[in-house]
Design an enzyme around this catalytic site. Structure first.
Site, PDB file in Angstrom:
ATOM      1  CE  LYS A 169      21.247 -11.331  34.787  1.00  0.00           C
ATOM      2  NZ  LYS A 169      21.065  -9.895  34.631  1.00  0.00           N
ATOM      3  CE1 TYR A 209       0.706 -16.856  19.792  1.00  0.00           C
ATOM      4  CE2 TYR A 209       0.786 -18.426  17.982  1.00  0.00           C
ATOM      5  CZ  TYR A 209       0.652 -18.162  19.333  1.00  0.00           C
ATOM      6  OH  TYR A 209       0.459 -19.203  20.211  1.00  0.00           O
ATOM      7  CG  ASP A 234      -4.146 -12.842  32.514  1.00  0.00           C
ATOM      8  OD1 ASP A 234      -4.691 -11.980  31.799  1.00  0.00           O
ATOM      9  OD2 ASP A 234      -3.942 -14.000  32.135  1.00  0.00           O
ATOM     10  CG  ASN A 235      -2.939  -7.786  30.058  1.00  0.00           C
ATOM     11  OD1 ASN A 235      -3.372  -8.892  29.725  1.00  0.00           O
ATOM     12  ND2 ASN A 235      -2.328  -6.971  29.209  1.00  0.00           N
TER      13      ASN A 235
HETATM   14  P1  NAD Z   1      -5.441 -17.389  26.354  1.00  0.00           P
HETATM   15  O1  NAD Z   1      -5.689 -16.194  25.521  1.00  0.00           O
HETATM   16  O2  NAD Z   1      -6.611 -18.068  26.986  1.00  0.00           O
HETATM   17  O3  NAD Z   1      -4.411 -17.061  27.518  1.00  0.00           O
HETATM   18  C1  NAD Z   1      -3.416 -16.089  27.419  1.00  0.00           C
HETATM   19  C2  NAD Z   1      -3.452 -15.246  28.673  1.00  0.00           C
HETATM   20  O4  NAD Z   1      -2.393 -14.277  28.628  1.00  0.00           O
HETATM   21  C3  NAD Z   1      -4.763 -14.457  28.803  1.00  0.00           C
HETATM   22  O5  NAD Z   1      -5.307 -14.633  30.102  1.00  0.00           O
HETATM   23  C4  NAD Z   1      -4.343 -13.014  28.559  1.00  0.00           C
HETATM   24  O6  NAD Z   1      -5.172 -12.079  29.217  1.00  0.00           O
HETATM   25  C5  NAD Z   1      -2.902 -13.019  29.072  1.00  0.00           C
HETATM   26  N1  NAD Z   1      -2.071 -11.970  28.500  1.00  0.00           N
HETATM   27  C6  NAD Z   1      -1.862 -11.690  27.190  1.00  0.00           C
HETATM   28  N2  NAD Z   1      -1.030 -10.634  27.066  1.00  0.00           N
HETATM   29  C7  NAD Z   1      -0.690 -10.253  28.318  1.00  0.00           C
HETATM   30  C8  NAD Z   1       0.152  -9.224  28.854  1.00  0.00           C
HETATM   31  N3  NAD Z   1       0.807  -8.381  28.046  1.00  0.00           N
HETATM   32  N4  NAD Z   1       0.287  -9.137  30.197  1.00  0.00           N
HETATM   33  C9  NAD Z   1      -0.360  -9.989  31.033  1.00  0.00           C
HETATM   34  N5  NAD Z   1      -1.182 -10.973  30.587  1.00  0.00           N
HETATM   35  C10 NAD Z   1      -1.337 -11.102  29.241  1.00  0.00           C
HETATM   36  O7  NAD Z   1      -4.629 -18.426  25.454  1.00  0.00           O
HETATM   37  P2  NAD Z   1      -4.093 -19.900  25.770  1.00  0.00           P
HETATM   38  O8  NAD Z   1      -4.617 -20.782  24.741  1.00  0.00           O
HETATM   39  O9  NAD Z   1      -4.311 -20.237  27.199  1.00  0.00           O
HETATM   40  O10 NAD Z   1      -2.538 -19.718  25.499  1.00  0.00           O
HETATM   41  C11 NAD Z   1      -1.602 -19.599  26.549  1.00  0.00           C
HETATM   42  C12 NAD Z   1      -0.187 -19.662  25.991  1.00  0.00           C
HETATM   43  O11 NAD Z   1       0.025 -20.901  25.318  1.00  0.00           O
HETATM   44  C13 NAD Z   1       0.116 -18.560  24.979  1.00  0.00           C
HETATM   45  O12 NAD Z   1       1.432 -18.092  25.199  1.00  0.00           O
HETATM   46  C14 NAD Z   1       0.009 -19.270  23.647  1.00  0.00           C
HETATM   47  O13 NAD Z   1       0.832 -18.664  22.682  1.00  0.00           O
HETATM   48  C15 NAD Z   1       0.470 -20.675  23.994  1.00  0.00           C
HETATM   49  N6  NAD Z   1      -0.085 -21.658  23.064  1.00  0.00           N
HETATM   50  C16 NAD Z   1      -1.384 -22.063  23.151  1.00  0.00           C
HETATM   51  C17 NAD Z   1      -1.864 -22.984  22.238  1.00  0.00           C
HETATM   52  C18 NAD Z   1      -3.270 -23.512  22.299  1.00  0.00           C
HETATM   53  O14 NAD Z   1      -3.644 -24.364  21.495  1.00  0.00           O
HETATM   54  N7  NAD Z   1      -4.106 -23.111  23.222  1.00  0.00           N
HETATM   55  C19 NAD Z   1      -1.036 -23.469  21.223  1.00  0.00           C
HETATM   56  C20 NAD Z   1       0.256 -22.997  21.145  1.00  0.00           C
HETATM   57  C21 NAD Z   1       0.745 -22.107  22.087  1.00  0.00           C
END
Ligand code: NAD
Ligand code: UDP
Length: 312
Positions: free
Chosen positions: A105, A145, A31-32
Site C-alpha cells: 500500500k 497453516y 527471509d529469516n
Molecule cells: P519453503 O519452506 O522452502 O520456503 C518458505 C520460505 O519462507 C523459507 O525460506 C523460510 O525461511 C521463509 N520464511 C518463513 N517464515 C518467515 C518469516 N516469518 N519471515 C521471513 N521469512 C520466512 O517452502 P516453499 O515450498 O518454497 O513454499 C513457499 C510458499 O509457497 C509458502 O508460502 C507456501 O505456503 C506456498 N506453497 C507451497 C507449496 C508447495 O508445494 N511447495 C504448495 C502450496 C503453497
C-alpha cells in the site's frame, strides 16, 4: 520491475528470484531462514540486480526506494515444518501478510499472495475449483497453516477492497523440484532421499490418498502470468495429473532402481484424501498449463538430490 520476494531463500521463492533476475528485473529477497537456506540463493549473492534482507517478515519492513511488486511467499510450507512451528506459521500468515500488504500500500506496489490448496482442507468437491469454499478443521494440527492462509486470503482481499491495493492470489498445489528441502518431510524429497539411500519408502496409511505434482518451472511460469494478469480473485496453479501416493512411491522406486520396496506408516491427522486442481481458470485467463511431465520432472529432481547427497 523492482520486485520484493518474501521467503526468497525458500524452495519456490529462490526459483522466483532466478526467474525475475533472468528476465532483467531487480530482485530483493527477504527471509529469516526458518525453513529456507542461504544455499538456495548463494549463486545470486554477487549479482548486481539482487539484494537480500535477513529479517522476519512479521516485523516492520523498511525498503528504500520504489517497489513495483511484492510476492509474499514467506511461510513454513510442509506439514512437518508447520506442525513443528505452529505459532510462527500463524504469525507469518497473519502478521507477515499484514506487514507485506502495508508495504504494498505504501509503495503502490502490486501484491501477490502465495496461498495453497490446503484452503480446501479435506475437499468434498473434485477436482477443486476456486469457487469451492473448502472443508477445513479449524483447530486440528494442520489448522495453523490452513487457517493462516485463509486469513491471509481474507486480509489480501480486504486490502484490495478497502485500500485499492492491486492484489493477486495464487492457490498453489503440490510443487516439487530442485531445492525442495530434503528434510522437511514432504513426500517428494522424503521418498527420493530414501530411495537414493536404498531404504524402503515410507507410505502413510495404505497410500490410496491422492496428490498431483507440479514441476517448479511450470509453477513459476503460472505465477508470472498471474502477476501480469488483471485477475484479483484466487487462481489455482498446479498439475491436474492425479495419482495415489502408493503409485507415486512405486514410480520413485522404479526410476531409482531401488529394490527396498515400501513400508506403511500411520497416516497423519487430517491428511487430505484427495487433491487435484481444476485449472480451467488458469487455462482460460492466463493461457497457462503445465508442460513438464512427472517422469521428466522426477528425473531432474532425482539427479539434483543424488548430486547434493553425494556432496554432503
Ligand atoms: P519453503 O519452506 O522452502 O520456503 C518458505 C520460505 O519462507 C523459507 O525460506 C523460510 O525461511 C521463509 N520464511 C518463513 N517464515 C518467515 C518469516 N516469518 N519471515 C521471513 N521469512 C520466512 O517452502 P516453499 O515450498 O518454497 O513454499 C513457499 C510458499 O509457497 C509458502 O508460502 C507456501 O505456503 C506456498 N506453497 C507451497 C507449496 C508447495 O508445494 N511447495 C504448495 C502450496 C503453497
Ligand atoms: N506422505 C507419505 N510418506 C512420506 C511423506 C508424506 O506417504 O514420507 C504422504 C502424506 O501423508 C500425504 C502425501 O504423501 O498423503 C503428501 O504429503 P506432503 O507432506 O508432501 O504434503 P501435503 O500434500 O500433505 O501437504
Amino acid at each position: 520491475m523492482r520486485i520484493l520476494i518474501t521467503g526468497g531463500a525458500g524452495f519456490i521463492g529462490s526459483h522466483l528470484c532466478d526467474y525475475f533476475i533472468a528476465r532483467g528485473d531487480e530482485v530483493i529477497a527477504l527471509d529469516n531462514f526458518i525453513t529456507g537456506s542461504p544455499d538456495n540463493i548463494v549463486h545470486l549473492k554477487n549479482h548486481p540486480r539482487f539484494h537480500f534482507i535477513r529479517q522476519d517478515v512479521s516485523d516492520y519492513i523498511r525498503v528504500e526506494g520504489y517497489i513495483d511488486a511484492i510476492l509474499h511467499f514467506a511461510s513454513p510450507a510442509s506439514p512437518v515444518s508447520y506442525i513443528a512451528y505452529p505459532i510462527q506459521t500463524l504469525k507469518v500468515g497473519a502478521l507477515g501478510t499484514h506487514k507485506a500488504l502495508g508495504l504494498a500500500k505504501a509503495k503502490g506496489a502490486r501484491f501477490l499472495l502465495a496461498s495453497t490448496s490446503e484452503v480446501y482442507g479435506e475437499p468434498l468437491v473434485h477436482p477443486q475449483r476456486e469457487d469451492y469454499w473448502g472443508n477445513v478443521n479449524p483447530n486440528g494440527p494442520r489448522s495453523v497453516y490452513d487457517e493462516a492462509k485463509r486469513f491471509a486470503e481474507a486480509m489480501t482481499m480486504a486490502y484490495h477492497r478497502a485500500h485499492n491495493v492491486d492484489t493477486r492470489i495464487v492457490r498453489i498445489f503440490n510443487t516439487y523440484g530442485p531445492r525442495n528441502a530434503l528434510d522437511d518431510g514432504r513426500v517428494v524429497p522424503n521418498l527420493i532421499g530414501q530411495a537414493i539411500r536404498g531404504e524402503p519408502l515410507t507410505v502413510h496409511g495404505d497410500g490410496a490418498q491422492t496428490r498431483s505434482f507440479c514441476y517448479v518451472s511450470d509453477l513459476v511460469e503460472g505465477i508470472a502470468r498471474l502477476l501480469a494478469s488483471n485477475e484479483t480473485l484466487p487462481c489455482n496453479i498446479g498439475n491436474p495429473n492425479e495419482l495415489s501416493i502408493r503409485t507415486f512411491a512405486e514410480k520413485i522406486n522404479a526410476l531409482t532402481q531401488n529394490p527396498a520396496g515400501i513400508v506403511y506408516r500411520p497416516r497423519p491427522v487430517d491428511d487430505p484424501s484427495r487433491r487435484c486442481p481444476d485449472i480451467s481458470k488458469a487455462r482460460r485467463l492466463l493461457n497457462w498449463e503445465p508442460r513438464v511431465g512427472l517422469e521428466e520432472g522426477l528425473a531432474k529432481t532425482i539427479a539434483y538430490f543424488a548430486d547434493r547427497m553425494k556432496r554432503k
